[in-house]
Design an enzyme around this catalytic site. Structure first.
Site, PDB file in Angstrom:
ATOM      1  N   PHE A 156      31.308  37.754  36.274  1.00 58.36           N
ATOM      2  CA  PHE A 156      32.220  37.905  35.616  1.00 58.36           C
ATOM      3  C   PHE A 156      32.775  36.764  35.184  1.00 58.36           C
ATOM      4  O   PHE A 156      33.525  36.439  33.931  1.00 58.36           O
ATOM      5  CB  PHE A 156      33.789  38.922  36.062  1.00 58.36           C
ATOM      6  CG  PHE A 156      34.275  39.056  35.291  1.00 58.36           C
ATOM      7  CD1 PHE A 156      34.203  39.796  34.178  1.00 58.36           C
ATOM      8  CD2 PHE A 156      35.213  38.870  35.266  1.00 58.36           C
ATOM      9  CE1 PHE A 156      35.320  40.324  33.558  1.00 58.36           C
ATOM     10  CE2 PHE A 156      37.022  39.182  34.896  1.00 58.36           C
ATOM     11  CZ  PHE A 156      36.623  40.247  33.545  1.00 58.36           C
ATOM     12  N   TYR A 157      32.678  35.425  36.527  1.00 59.46           N
ATOM     13  CA  TYR A 157      33.251  34.013  36.060  1.00 59.46           C
ATOM     14  C   TYR A 157      32.485  33.674  34.927  1.00 59.46           C
ATOM     15  O   TYR A 157      33.311  33.097  33.978  1.00 59.46           O
ATOM     16  CB  TYR A 157      33.046  33.198  37.252  1.00 59.46           C
ATOM     17  CG  TYR A 157      32.940  31.910  36.903  1.00 59.46           C
ATOM     18  CD1 TYR A 157      34.232  31.338  36.114  1.00 59.46           C
ATOM     19  CD2 TYR A 157      32.179  31.331  37.099  1.00 59.46           C
ATOM     20  CE1 TYR A 157      34.083  30.103  36.371  1.00 59.46           C
ATOM     21  CE2 TYR A 157      31.350  29.566  36.602  1.00 59.46           C
ATOM     22  CZ  TYR A 157      32.670  29.582  36.230  1.00 59.46           C
ATOM     23  OH  TYR A 157      32.552  27.708  36.209  1.00 59.46           O
TER      24      TYR A 157
END
Length: 341
Positions: A156-157
């Protein structure tokens, strides 16, 4: 010039602000000094910036505030007219995004929106911002090139940083805002982050504790020394993003556009095995590590390898510091910093 550096209490932001001050630029730094990792290290960086400012010709002002709060950003832009904005503040960390994705939305999406909106209305000449090599995700074609797609992030980063690139392009297209995104490859060096391998390995080896070696040490990383990163950041920031007249919507190049938008890798262009990186740490410390061999972690890419050709063509610079020298510099800083505390 007067330059806004966001995330100035962070690893790369600190080094960038320090270099700007040393060359005589005026710097406004902003950071919320959150507790993602040891705040005493962040406060020590801020103290060091005060010292640098006192010894340089550049003027320095620090704003303690959260970029996700629109009023904090708006007030900063009302008080100053910036020649450049270098946006390095972000919620970093691959694995933490599995635990706390909301912090990435706030720090990487909301804060970025506030910064780019402020740049739009202030007619900022150039916004340079940090992206990450993690955007390449599931790509296996090596070396990673900006001209290849990066549409399959593995964490997700990385997804939030890819979103930043797309957001920047939309503003470059709609409002003519020159933007340059820089994909950093595994940055390391003095004043580094405690959640990164070099810091953790050094700490554990000195304490006589085993170090976790994921993928049995077989994956490779394009480790890039922080001074090389900063040199690339400053050269890219000084340069104004230009329209690319050769860009074609029928065969679009992901790294450029007919808008003033560009993307560059900043990497050492020399991938190193994790096992060799550990050997460099052992050599600098003069201590053999106890290793706990483990499988590859979820979300980790097996390998990273930067094609740095485009950055060199654009700004005349390529990273050059070897892992042996960079690691030795970190170990020297680490011993000095923590033995004196």
């Amino acid at each position: 010039m007067k330059v806004l550096v966001t995330g100035c209490a962070g690893f790369i932001g600190f080094h960038t602000a320090q270099r700007l001050l040393k060359r005589g630029d005026d710097v406004v730094g902003i950071d919320n000094v959150n507790d993602y990792y040891d705040t005493s290290l962040k406060e020590a960086r801020l103290k060091e910036l005060d010292t640098t400012a006192a010894q340089s010709e550049g003027r320095y002002e620090f704003v303690r505030g959260d970029l996700a709060e629109q009023t904090v950003v708006d007030d900063c832009f009302k008080a100053h007219k910036f020649d450049r904005v270098i946006h390095l503040a972000a919620q970093a960390g691959v694995r933490y995004s599995l635990e706390n994705p909301h912090s990435y939305v706030r720090s990487n999406i909301v804060a970025f929106t506030n910064i780019i909106e402020a740049c739009r209305y202030a007619a900022t000449p150039h916004l340079t911002y940090a992206s990450t090599s993690s955007v390449y995700g599931a790509n296996t074609k090596m070396p990673f090139s900006e001209h290849d797609g990066a549409n399959h992030p593995l964490q997700f980063y990385a997804a939030t940083k890819k979103a930043n690139e797309m957001m920047a392009h939309s503003y470059s297209h709609l409002f003519g805002l020159p933007t340059t995104g820089l994909r950093f490859f595994t940055v390391y060096g003095p004043w580094g982050r405690p959640d990164m391998a070099l810091f953790k390995f050094t700490q554990k080896i000195l304490a006589g504790e085993p170090i976790p070696v994921f993928n049995h040490g077989n994956h490779t990383r394009d480790f890039t020394y922080v001074d090389d990163i900063v040199e690339g950041v400053l050269r890219a920031s000084d340069d104004i993003a230009a329209h690319n007249p050769d860009w074609s919507s029928g065969d679009p190049d992901p790294a450029s556009s007919n808008a003033p938008f560009r993307l560059f890798n900043i990497g050492n262009n020399n991938p190193v095995k994790l096992s060799a990186y550990i050997e460099a740490i052992e050599s600098s410390l003069g201590i053999k590590a106890q290793k706990e061999l483990l499988p590859l972690q979820p979300g980790d890419a097996p390998d990273t390898f930067a094609d740095s050709t485009e950055l060199k063509k654009a700004v005349g610079y390529k990273a050059k510091t070897s892992v042996e020298i960079g690691v030795a510099n970190f170990v020297s800083w680490y011993k000095s910093f923590y033995n004196g505390r």
